[in-house]
Scaffold this active site. Sequence first.
Site, PDB file in Angstrom:
ATOM      1  N   ASP A   1     -76.597   3.273  -9.702  1.00  0.00           N
ATOM      2  CA  ASP A   1     -77.750   2.700  -8.989  1.00  0.00           C
ATOM      3  C   ASP A   1     -77.666   1.172  -9.073  1.00  0.00           C
ATOM      4  O   ASP A   1     -76.906   0.627  -9.875  1.00  0.00           O
ATOM      5  CB  ASP A   1     -79.079   3.194  -9.591  1.00  0.00           C
ATOM      6  CG  ASP A   1     -80.286   2.682  -8.811  1.00  0.00           C
ATOM      7  OD1 ASP A   1     -80.251   2.724  -7.570  1.00  0.00           O
ATOM      8  OD2 ASP A   1     -81.253   2.205  -9.423  1.00  0.00           O
ATOM      9  N   SER A   2     -78.495   0.518  -8.248  1.00  0.00           N
ATOM     10  CA  SER A   2     -78.556  -0.938  -8.297  1.00  0.00           C
ATOM     11  C   SER A   2     -79.251  -1.413  -9.572  1.00  0.00           C
ATOM     12  O   SER A   2     -79.150  -2.592  -9.922  1.00  0.00           O
ATOM     13  CB  SER A   2     -79.357  -1.444  -7.092  1.00  0.00           C
ATOM     14  OG  SER A   2     -80.693  -0.981  -7.210  1.00  0.00           O
ATOM     15  N   CYS A  12     -78.977   6.450  -5.565  1.00  0.00           N
ATOM     16  CA  CYS A  12     -79.584   5.315  -4.875  1.00  0.00           C
ATOM     17  C   CYS A  12     -79.526   5.602  -3.382  1.00  0.00           C
ATOM     18  O   CYS A  12     -78.443   5.854  -2.841  1.00  0.00           O
ATOM     19  CB  CYS A  12     -78.781   4.054  -5.197  1.00  0.00           C
ATOM     20  SG  CYS A  12     -79.282   2.611  -4.260  1.00  0.00           S
ATOM     21  N   GLU A  29     -88.400  -3.134 -11.899  1.00  0.00           N
ATOM     22  CA  GLU A  29     -87.334  -3.683 -12.756  1.00  0.00           C
ATOM     23  C   GLU A  29     -87.923  -4.593 -13.840  1.00  0.00           C
ATOM     24  O   GLU A  29     -87.365  -4.708 -14.925  1.00  0.00           O
ATOM     25  CB  GLU A  29     -86.311  -4.462 -11.913  1.00  0.00           C
ATOM     26  CG  GLU A  29     -85.389  -3.572 -11.091  1.00  0.00           C
ATOM     27  CD  GLU A  29     -84.309  -2.869 -11.922  1.00  0.00           C
ATOM     28  OE1 GLU A  29     -83.990  -3.339 -13.017  1.00  0.00           O
ATOM     29  OE2 GLU A  29     -83.792  -1.825 -11.458  1.00  0.00           O
ATOM     30  N   CYS A  77     -86.458   6.081  -2.313  1.00  0.00           N
ATOM     31  CA  CYS A  77     -85.829   5.079  -3.184  1.00  0.00           C
ATOM     32  C   CYS A  77     -86.022   5.612  -4.588  1.00  0.00           C
ATOM     33  O   CYS A  77     -87.135   6.014  -4.958  1.00  0.00           O
ATOM     34  CB  CYS A  77     -86.502   3.714  -3.040  1.00  0.00           C
ATOM     35  SG  CYS A  77     -85.965   2.546  -4.321  1.00  0.00           S
ATOM     36  N   HIS A 133     -86.154   4.278  -7.396  1.00  0.00           N
ATOM     37  CA  HIS A 133     -87.049   3.539  -8.296  1.00  0.00           C
ATOM     38  C   HIS A 133     -88.495   4.064  -8.220  1.00  0.00           C
ATOM     39  O   HIS A 133     -89.240   3.959  -9.187  1.00  0.00           O
ATOM     40  CB  HIS A 133     -87.083   2.049  -7.928  1.00  0.00           C
ATOM     41  CG  HIS A 133     -85.924   1.252  -8.441  1.00  0.00           C
ATOM     42  ND1 HIS A 133     -84.663   1.353  -7.906  1.00  0.00           N
ATOM     43  CD2 HIS A 133     -85.839   0.330  -9.440  1.00  0.00           C
ATOM     44  CE1 HIS A 133     -83.851   0.505  -8.549  1.00  0.00           C
ATOM     45  NE2 HIS A 133     -84.550  -0.123  -9.483  1.00  0.00           N
TER      46      HIS A 133
END
Length: 266
Positions: free
Chosen positions: A11-12, A74, A152, A184, A186
């Site tokens: 993932d990012s 992701c 984040e 997404c 997240h």
Amino acid sequence: MNRDLPVGVIDSGVGGLSVLKCLRQALPDEQFIYIGDTARTPYGSRSEAEVRAFVEEILCWLDAQQIKMAVIACNTITVLGTTTLQQGHDFPLVGMSKGETLVLRASENKKIGVMATPFTVSTQAHKKAILAQNPLAQVYAQACPDFVPLIEREILSGPDIQQAVAKYAKPLKDFGADTVILSCTHYPFIKNIISKELGTEVKVIDPAEETAAIVKQQLKDKGLLRTAAAADSIICSTADINRVRRLAEYMLPQGDYIYRQVNLTE
Ligand code: DGL
């Protein structure tokens, strides 16, 4: 391909931990190597060329770790197309499910909302997948650029995240969506806030469990299910490993993990 090698998870940043949670549940005997590019997150507000270059670096790093499969945890990376990303790498790639079957099954009025990064929304990938299955469905995709930077930064409650959720939920409520998919990885970190803001009558779908089931099936089909005793999974990031550890402990309260901060070019 050796079936006792670990499975890579990409993932990012920390978002893919919500997928790792489902992967651990579906595949308790597997070892996972998670890599989150926290030094360069978010990817969802970047250009395609930039994201492709970053992903190639991650995949080359995974080549060196020796894995049997990589899960693209992701949506922003998945919509680039796993076939093109796979080129030059020996291990197969499995991307995030677009969840079209799940949402169409859940939705009564076939008015479906998608919450995703600006990049994912710009590709219309989820809308196309839903319409391919039911051309009469109506789909409204909402880009939510504020979510990933807040998550984040460990801002999972309080006025800032509440305001952002209210801002992005409003168009979906006005549209009349009865089902909303979190496209997404997240966003499951704030699923409770999103659900509350959308209202109890709106179903909020996370495609992570379905993705984990697909990964399990692929491992089975390729004869790659692990036979050796389970080893501890490893969680790596390209920056701020202590922050990643806190968010991992929040998302994955059970289980032992080894944490490592890594440099992708080493
Ligand atoms: N977690 C990611 C996704 O599923 C990407 C978030 C980002 O870096 O913008 O799209």
